[in-house]
Design an enzyme around this catalytic site. Structure first.
Site, short mmCIF file in Angstrom:
data_model
loop_
_atom_site.label_atom_id
_atom_site.label_comp_id
_atom_site.label_asym_id
_atom_site.label_seq_id
_atom_site.Cartn_x
_atom_site.Cartn_y
_atom_site.Cartn_z
N SER A 114 0.85 -1.19 0.00
CA SER A 114 0.00 0.00 0.00
C SER A 114 0.88 1.24 0.00
CB SER A 114 -0.90 0.01 1.24
OG SER A 114 -1.50 1.28 1.42
N LYS A 122 0.16 -3.23 5.34
CA LYS A 122 -0.81 -4.05 4.61
C LYS A 122 -0.13 -4.97 3.59
CE LYS A 122 -4.74 -2.54 3.23
NZ LYS A 122 -5.70 -1.79 2.39
N ASN A 148 -1.93 -6.57 0.56
CA ASN A 148 -3.20 -6.67 -0.15
C ASN A 148 -3.25 -7.91 -1.05
OD1 ASN A 148 -4.20 -4.19 0.91
ND2 ASN A 148 -2.94 -3.08 -0.58
N ARG A 192 -25.47 -7.35 -43.95
CA ARG A 192 -24.26 -6.98 -43.21
C ARG A 192 -24.66 -5.97 -42.16
NH1 ARG A 192 -18.90 -5.38 -46.29
NH2 ARG A 192 -19.37 -7.46 -47.08
#
Length: 473
Positions: free
Chosen positions: A295, A301, A303, A335
């Site tokens: 982080s 952290k 993650n 088309r």
């Protein structure tokens, strides 16, 4: 790169940026697929005597995507609504410099949609090879997790709450069930990618006219337009279609659906890992890698970035699938006007998202850390009530005392008393059971989570046998 560089490197799409799928679906790879289709068609025509025998060599010499300016082609594509038209002009010019006769063979009896649709199927085939390889790795790793933790007890959760005892092996096996089934769907889609070839309005008129002057085969019969398109499909490694599908866009939606299914199955795994890796649950952790999961503001952290990106792919894919289905439903005349054009980016995005999800899922499954101590702790926290379903089935009838349903009421009251007072549910239940109706050993068996796993082991065996996965050579 200069200030006018408009290449998409995936800065806003980390789910697929830098992956093999990104490499295989870039503009240069699409350009190469377009050139490969044109070249293979020249080979088919030459083989049927409809083009100079030297034409394939001359066209091959100028069929390298690096010889063409993708940015210029993209800008000039606005003139005709697709990139085939300016590419065809450049290809003919370069081929003419090699051999004047070669330019006349290029694109004979074809139309822009034939080249574009077929090139996208070719691009999909090449990309799916990489996606399937990563999906096979993921399946093999999930099967190994399921077998390794077949007897590792955990608590199952329904609607986010503790429900019954289970095993982590069964949880992994159910992940495998989804991924394996979706991988089979991708393989089926890869095996059924179709050539699209119909000429200007899907009648094969120009090709039928040209085929009339084709060389006869050994038996004296000239190849038909269908014979020629079959040879083209075979040369490109695609399936020869029953008929042109210029406005029947189900070959595209079928491919899109298979890609969506895979991202959904991968997303299920990611969702569970995101939940189970929360610190307060702590049952699993993603594999660590240098520079991943940090982080910018909170250095403590770690993650679960792999799962975050897989989940983002799973959430993005349905929008592109809806776009393909809407385009198919809006196809008009011989088309489609606009609805055909909107397919291109949606299909490429789905290929990229599925490829990115498969690559990250393989890494996640191969390196997933399972914390058995946390599994045991969370199961213990659920307490004996985790087997309340079994208690209702085995113990409640012993408490009916001639009044049907009374036993269930007593169990419910005992549960409430245990929760409100903090007293041992086992002790309270023992007091409620008539003397001699259930021994201490039998009661402990009733309350033992390990003895209420149903067919968990058999389910693991069935699933892992059905989807063994594929490890890379």
């Amino acid at each position: 790169m200069g200030a006018t560089d408009s290449a998409d490197y995936g800065l806003l799409s980390p789910a697929w940026a830098g992956t093999r799928a990104a490499d295989l679906t870039g503009d240069r790879q699409l350009l190469q697929a377009l050139l490969d289709v044109e070249l293979e068609w020249v080979r088919v025509l030459a083989g049927a005597g409809l083009a100079d025998p030297e034409a394939p060599a001359a066209v091959a010499a100028v069929s390298d995507a690096s010889r063409y300016d993708a940015a210029s082609l993209a800008e000039r594509a606005q003139g005709g609504g697709n990139p085939v038209i300016p590419l065809l002009a450049d290809l003919r010019a370069q081929a003419r410099a090699q051999d004047p006769k070669a330019a006349a063979a290029i694109h004979r009896g074809a139309t822009s949609q034939d080249i574009m649709d077929t090139a996208l199927m070719l691009l999909a085939r090449r990309t799916l090879e990489a996606v399937l390889a990563d999906a096979g790795r993921a399946a093999a790793a999930l099967a190994e997790l399921a077998r390794r933790h077949a007897a590792t007890l955990c608590v199952a959760r329904t609607l986010t709450q503790h429900s019954l005892p289970s095993t982590f092996g069964l949880r992994a096996a159910q992940w495998l069930h989804g991924v394996g089934s979706a991988t089979q769907g991708l393989r089926t889609a890869a095996d059924n990618l179709q050539l699209q070839w119909g000429g200007a309005s899907g009648t094969l008129a120009a090709l039928t006219l040209a085929a009339g002057s084709a060389s006869s085969d050994g038996g004296g019969a000239r190849p038909t337009a269908f014979d020629l398109t079959a040879r083209l499909a075979d040369g490109l490694g695609l399936v020869g279609p029953l008929a042109p599908w210029q406005t029947n866009r189900l070959p595209v939606t079928a491919l899109g659906a298979a890609l969506q299914d895979f991202t959904a199955a991968a997303g299920k795994v990611a969702n569970d890992v995101l939940l189970l890796s929360r610190p307060e649950i702590g049952e699993v952790s993603e594999p660590r890698a240098a520079g991943r999961g940090g982080s910018s503001a909170m250095p403590q952290k770690q993650n679960p970035v792999l799962s975050v990106l897989i989940r983002s792919a799973a959430l993005a894919a349905p929008g592109y699938g809806m776009q393909l289905n809407a385009a198919a439903a809006a196809a008009d005349d011989e088309r489609p006007s606009g609805s055909w054009h909107v397919e291109w980016q949606a299909l490429r995005s789905l290929l990229r998202l599925a490829g990115g999800a498969a690559e990250k899922l393989a890494e996640l499954a191969e390196g997933l850390q399972v914390h058995t101590d946390a599994l045991a702790r969370n199961l213990d926290a659920a307490g004996p009530l985790v087997v309340s379903e079994k208690i209702m089935a085995v113990v409640a009838p012993l408490l009916d005392d001639g009044v049907p349903g009374r036993g269930k009421e007593i169990i419910t009251e005992t549960v409430a008393r245990s929760l409100s007072s903090g007293k041992s549910f086992e002790e309270l239940l023992r007091r409620a059971v008539p003397a001699g109706a259930l021994s201490d050993a039998e009661l402990k068996s009733v309350l033992d989570p390990a003895e209420y796993l149903g067919e968990a082991t058999a389910l693991i065996e069935r699933i892992t046998a059905a989807y063994p996965g594929k490890t890379p050579a």
